[in-house]
Design a protein around this motif. Structure first.
Motif, PDB file in Angstrom:
ATOM      1  N   LEU A 106       6.801   4.047   4.163  1.00 28.36           N
ATOM      2  CA  LEU A 106       6.414   4.026   2.753  1.00 28.36           C
ATOM      3  C   LEU A 106       5.952   2.623   2.408  1.00 28.36           C
ATOM      4  N   GLU A 107       4.717   2.494   1.946  1.00 28.01           N
ATOM      5  CA  GLU A 107       4.155   1.218   1.530  1.00 28.01           C
ATOM      6  C   GLU A 107       3.869   1.262   0.035  1.00 28.01           C
ATOM      7  N   VAL A 108       4.291   0.224  -0.673  1.00 25.85           N
ATOM      8  CA  VAL A 108       4.064   0.099  -2.107  1.00 25.85           C
ATOM      9  C   VAL A 108       2.946  -0.913  -2.323  1.00 25.85           C
ATOM     10  N   VAL A 109       1.926  -0.531  -3.092  1.00 25.99           N
ATOM     11  CA  VAL A 109       0.798  -1.409  -3.394  1.00 25.99           C
ATOM     12  C   VAL A 109       0.845  -1.751  -4.879  1.00 25.99           C
ATOM     13  N   ARG A 110       1.036  -3.031  -5.173  1.00 26.73           N
ATOM     14  CA  ARG A 110       1.070  -3.504  -6.560  1.00 26.73           C
ATOM     15  C   ARG A 110      -0.305  -4.019  -6.973  1.00 26.73           C
ATOM     16  N   SER A 111      -0.724  -3.650  -8.162  1.00 26.27           N
ATOM     17  CA  SER A 111      -1.927  -4.215  -8.774  1.00 26.27           C
ATOM     18  C   SER A 111      -1.470  -4.932 -10.036  1.00 26.27           C
ATOM     19  N   GLU A 112      -1.202  -6.245  -9.884  1.00 26.66           N
ATOM     20  CA  GLU A 112      -0.469  -6.980 -10.908  1.00 26.66           C
ATOM     21  C   GLU A 112      -1.143  -6.970 -12.270  1.00 26.66           C
ATOM     22  N   SER A 113      -2.451  -7.134 -12.301  1.00 30.01           N
ATOM     23  CA  SER A 113      -3.128  -7.228 -13.586  1.00 30.01           C
ATOM     24  C   SER A 113      -3.013  -5.948 -14.393  1.00 30.01           C
ATOM     25  N   LEU A 114      -2.765  -4.833 -13.715  1.00 31.24           N
ATOM     26  CA  LEU A 114      -2.596  -3.540 -14.384  1.00 31.24           C
ATOM     27  C   LEU A 114      -1.140  -3.109 -14.449  1.00 31.24           C
ATOM     28  N   SER A 115      -0.242  -3.867 -13.848  1.00 35.27           N
ATOM     29  CA  SER A 115       1.143  -3.421 -13.664  1.00 35.27           C
ATOM     30  C   SER A 115       1.169  -2.017 -13.055  1.00 35.27           C
ATOM     31  N   HIS A 116       0.268  -1.791 -12.122  1.00 30.84           N
ATOM     32  CA  HIS A 116       0.085  -0.466 -11.527  1.00 30.84           C
ATOM     33  C   HIS A 116       0.707  -0.423 -10.137  1.00 30.84           C
ATOM     34  N   LEU A 117       1.309   0.711  -9.821  1.00 25.64           N
ATOM     35  CA  LEU A 117       1.877   0.947  -8.503  1.00 25.64           C
ATOM     36  C   LEU A 117       1.187   2.147  -7.860  1.00 25.64           C
ATOM     37  N   SER A 118       0.818   2.004  -6.609  1.00 33.57           N
ATOM     38  CA  SER A 118       0.337   3.129  -5.822  1.00 33.57           C
ATOM     39  C   SER A 118       1.072   3.102  -4.485  1.00 33.57           C
ATOM     40  N   PHE A 119       0.960   4.184  -3.733  1.00 32.91           N
ATOM     41  CA  PHE A 119       1.827   4.338  -2.577  1.00 32.91           C
ATOM     42  C   PHE A 119       1.088   4.976  -1.408  1.00 32.91           C
ATOM     43  N   LEU A 120       1.453   4.531  -0.227  1.00 35.56           N
ATOM     44  CA  LEU A 120       1.057   5.183   1.020  1.00 35.56           C
ATOM     45  C   LEU A 120       2.342   5.647   1.686  1.00 35.56           C
ATOM     46  N   VAL A 121       2.450   6.952   1.932  1.00 36.51           N
ATOM     47  CA  VAL A 121       3.663   7.498   2.535  1.00 36.51           C
ATOM     48  C   VAL A 121       3.256   8.465   3.639  1.00 36.51           C
ATOM     49  N   GLY A 122       3.990   8.440   4.753  1.00 33.18           N
ATOM     50  CA  GLY A 122       3.612   9.332   5.833  1.00 33.18           C
ATOM     51  C   GLY A 122       4.608   9.377   6.972  1.00 33.18           C
ATOM     52  N   ASP A 123       4.235  10.182   7.951  1.00 32.63           N
ATOM     53  CA  ASP A 123       5.071  10.344   9.145  1.00 32.63           C
ATOM     54  C   ASP A 123       4.250  11.108  10.174  1.00 32.63           C
ATOM     55  N   GLY A 124       4.556  10.886  11.451  1.00 32.16           N
ATOM     56  CA  GLY A 124       3.915  11.657  12.507  1.00 32.16           C
ATOM     57  C   GLY A 124       2.403  11.525  12.559  1.00 32.16           C
ATOM     58  N   GLY A 125       1.887  10.346  12.228  1.00 35.14           N
ATOM     59  CA  GLY A 125       0.459  10.116  12.322  1.00 35.14           C
ATOM     60  C   GLY A 125      -0.352  10.613  11.143  1.00 35.14           C
ATOM     61  N   ARG A 126       0.316  11.113  10.072  1.00 29.23           N
ATOM     62  CA  ARG A 126      -0.376  11.601   8.887  1.00 29.23           C
ATOM     63  C   ARG A 126       0.167  10.867   7.660  1.00 29.23           C
ATOM     64  N   ALA A 127      -0.694  10.685   6.669  1.00 30.45           N
ATOM     65  CA  ALA A 127      -0.263   9.927   5.493  1.00 30.45           C
ATOM     66  C   ALA A 127      -0.928  10.478   4.230  1.00 30.45           C
ATOM     67  N   ALA A 128      -0.257  10.246   3.125  1.00 27.32           N
ATOM     68  CA  ALA A 128      -0.781  10.568   1.800  1.00 27.32           C
ATOM     69  C   ALA A 128      -0.834   9.292   0.983  1.00 27.32           C
ATOM     70  N   VAL A 129      -1.845   9.184   0.141  1.00 27.27           N
ATOM     71  CA  VAL A 129      -1.936   8.088  -0.824  1.00 27.27           C
ATOM     72  C   VAL A 129      -1.718   8.681  -2.206  1.00 27.27           C
ATOM     73  N   ILE A 130      -0.867   8.034  -2.990  1.00 21.90           N
ATOM     74  CA  ILE A 130      -0.535   8.516  -4.328  1.00 21.90           C
ATOM     75  C   ILE A 130      -1.048   7.511  -5.351  1.00 21.90           C
ATOM     76  N   ASP A 131      -1.889   7.984  -6.270  1.00 21.88           N
ATOM     77  CA  ASP A 131      -2.454   7.189  -7.374  1.00 21.88           C
ATOM     78  C   ASP A 131      -3.200   5.947  -6.894  1.00 21.88           C
ATOM     79  N   PRO A 132      -4.210   6.116  -6.040  1.00 20.47           N
ATOM     80  CA  PRO A 132      -4.911   4.941  -5.509  1.00 20.47           C
ATOM     81  C   PRO A 132      -5.738   4.216  -6.565  1.00 20.47           C
ATOM     82  N   ARG A 133      -5.857   2.902  -6.408  1.00 23.76           N
ATOM     83  CA  ARG A 133      -6.750   2.120  -7.247  1.00 23.76           C
ATOM     84  C   ARG A 133      -8.163   2.198  -6.672  1.00 23.76           C
ATOM     85  N   ARG A 134      -9.142   1.703  -7.431  1.00 29.21           N
ATOM     86  CA  ARG A 134     -10.541   1.892  -7.058  1.00 29.21           C
ATOM     87  C   ARG A 134     -10.951   1.050  -5.855  1.00 29.21           C
ATOM     88  N   ASP A 135     -10.473  -0.173  -5.753  1.00 26.24           N
ATOM     89  CA  ASP A 135     -10.742  -0.976  -4.554  1.00 26.24           C
ATOM     90  C   ASP A 135      -9.747  -0.519  -3.486  1.00 26.24           C
TER      91      ASP A 135
END
Length: 451
Positions: free
Chosen positions: A3-32
């Motif tokens: 589980l990786e947490v990605v902070r976008s400080e200027s927006l106080s925004h959190l997005s996430f990369l979570v996965g297992d077994g070679g597969r992953a999902a991104v939750i609420d990605p930012r535009r860059d």
């Protein structure tokens, strides 16, 4: 599992990369969105699905862009008419190796809001975490005033989502919200995680356990609504424009920069408040780097090309990233060697004086503007100060007297220099930055109408 947490400080925004077994999902990605691909490569995983918790109103989603780059499918809550992606409905399941993400419909903040419960199925089918979007924050809850006239219904839905859908998952379940800290929709903690049990006990927004009391509390909230929210909502439903790579502003010498300003280049000075106060290009907007995503949409015209003034060329792409997150793609140029080059070229420069607010030493013939939010102002302000929220300044310029000095105050943070530059841009010349705590005292002789 990772589980990786990605902070976008200027927006106080959190997005996430979570996965297992070679597969992953991104939750609420930012535009860059390149960061998610980098993180997935490091984890040896392929992004196979992109999950949105709701249609964001404060930034542009990166889900469409990321989908084109990875061929991953996008999923949104099914109660809104998205023009791209697929509906995520109650009970839908996403399997990623040994983990499972299950959709829980949690409307309130927006009608289509969903949360994603995470279970590590090799141990148990019971959830160990939940991604709550803007339904439940650490120390707060999502706002329910985005749709005027529906505040009470939205607050009732939010109560049901939190108390009947999320909290029953169990006190041990970890929550990962889409926002954190100052600048998010609530007065939340700076932490990016908590547990449902901790929030049940210590989250002040959850303490009125009665449904009617919760609705009354939420319905009474009044927060500034940025003018760009409707644009963000519309573009996020349609799918933001595809960038095909980040904008690459060109280095301009002072002559080129001057020549571009006349046809309409909008100059954004991203340097520190101290640097801007010492010397800046007249007519430019002071917008410190870490405040860009938060306030750019209040003051920069969306149809104008942008020219940057930065502390150094190494910060150009940081500024660009913060601008594209809120829909500003036309970043045309940056000034080589920053304001120094402008100054030594002999061109006109401005400065913004700083003054200390003190009842014993400060002159009285001034109007002090507290440019924080009304909620912050209610908690304390310099004596005699008038509240004028930073984002409302342009439309209330006619109310600001020109026969008095103006001192802008924001509790010693960056908003004062932004406000001072906005006032200067709108023809109010006698402007200073106020230093001092809210316990400072001064009694201005003039007042301004407030609404």
């Amino acid at each position: 599992m990772f589980l990786e947490v990605v902070r976008s400080e200027s927006l106080s925004h959190l997005s996430f990369l979570v996965g297992d077994g070679g597969r992953a999902a991104v939750i609420d990605p930012r535009r860059d969105c390149g960061i998610y691909m980098d993180l997935a490569r490091r984890a040896g995983a392929r992004i196979t699905c992109i999950l949105e918790t709701h249609r964001h109103e404060d930034f542009l989603t990166g889900s469409k862009e990321l989908s084109l780059l990875t061929a991953a499918s996008v999923y949104h809550g099914g109660k809104s008419e998205f023009r791209f992606g697929n509906p995520a409905l109650e009970g839908d399941i996403f399997e990623l190796g040994g983990i499972r993400l299950t959709v829980i419909e949690t409307p309130g903040h927006t009608p289509e809001s969903v949360s994603y419960a995470l279970a590590e199925t090799r141990f148990s089918d019971s959830p160990i975490a939940v991604f709550t979007g803007d339904t439940l924050h650490v120390g707060g809850t999502g706002r329910t005033d985005l749709f005027p006239g529906r505040e009470h219904d939205a607050a009732g839905q939010l109560y049901d989502s939190i108390f009947n859908r999320l909290l029953p998952l169990g006190d041990h379940v970890v929550i990962y919200p889409a926002h954190y800290g100052a600048g998010s929709a609530d007065n939340t903690s700076g932490r990016c995680f908590s547990t449902l049990g901790f929030e049940r006990r210590y989250n002040n927004s959850l303490r009125p356990m009665n449904r009617d009391a919760f609705i009354a509390s939420k319905a009474g909230e009044r927060r500034p609504l940025p003018p760009f929210c409707s644009l963000m909502l519309r573009r996020n439903l349609e799918g933001p424009p595809i960038m095909n790579g980040m904008p690459q502003p060109q280095p301009y010498l002072p002559d080129d920069f001057t020549g571009a300003i006349s046809p309409g280049l909008f100059v954004v000075d991203t340097r520190s408040p101290e640097a801007v106060c010492g010397s800046y290009i007249p007519g430019s907007l002071a917008l410190p780097l870490d405040r860009i995503s938060e306030f750019a949409g209040w003051f920069i015209p969306y149809d104008s090309p942008i020219g940057l003034v930065v502390e150094s060329s190494s910060l150009v792409q940081s500024a660009v990233s913060r601008l594209v997150r809120v829909g500003f793609d036309a970043v045309q140029a940056y000034l080589v060697n920053s304001a120094y080059a402008w100054g030594v070229s002999g061109r006109s420069r401005g400065c913004i004086p700083a003054t200390r607010i003190s009842g014993g030493t400060h002159r009285r013939n001034v109007l002090i503007l507290d440019v924080r939010t009304p909620g912050e102002y209610a908690l304390g302000s310099p004596a005699g100060a008038v509240n004028l929220f930073l984002g409302d300044i342009p439309e209330r310029i006619p109310e600001i007297p020109r026969d008095r000095g103006i001192v802008v105050w924001s509790g010693n943070d960056d908003r004062a220099v932004i406000a001072a530059s906005v006032l200067r841009m709108n023809g109010v010349e006698s402007v200073e930055i106020g230093l001092g705590t809210r316990e400072s005292c001064v009694a201005p002789e003039c007042v301004m109408a407030t609404t």
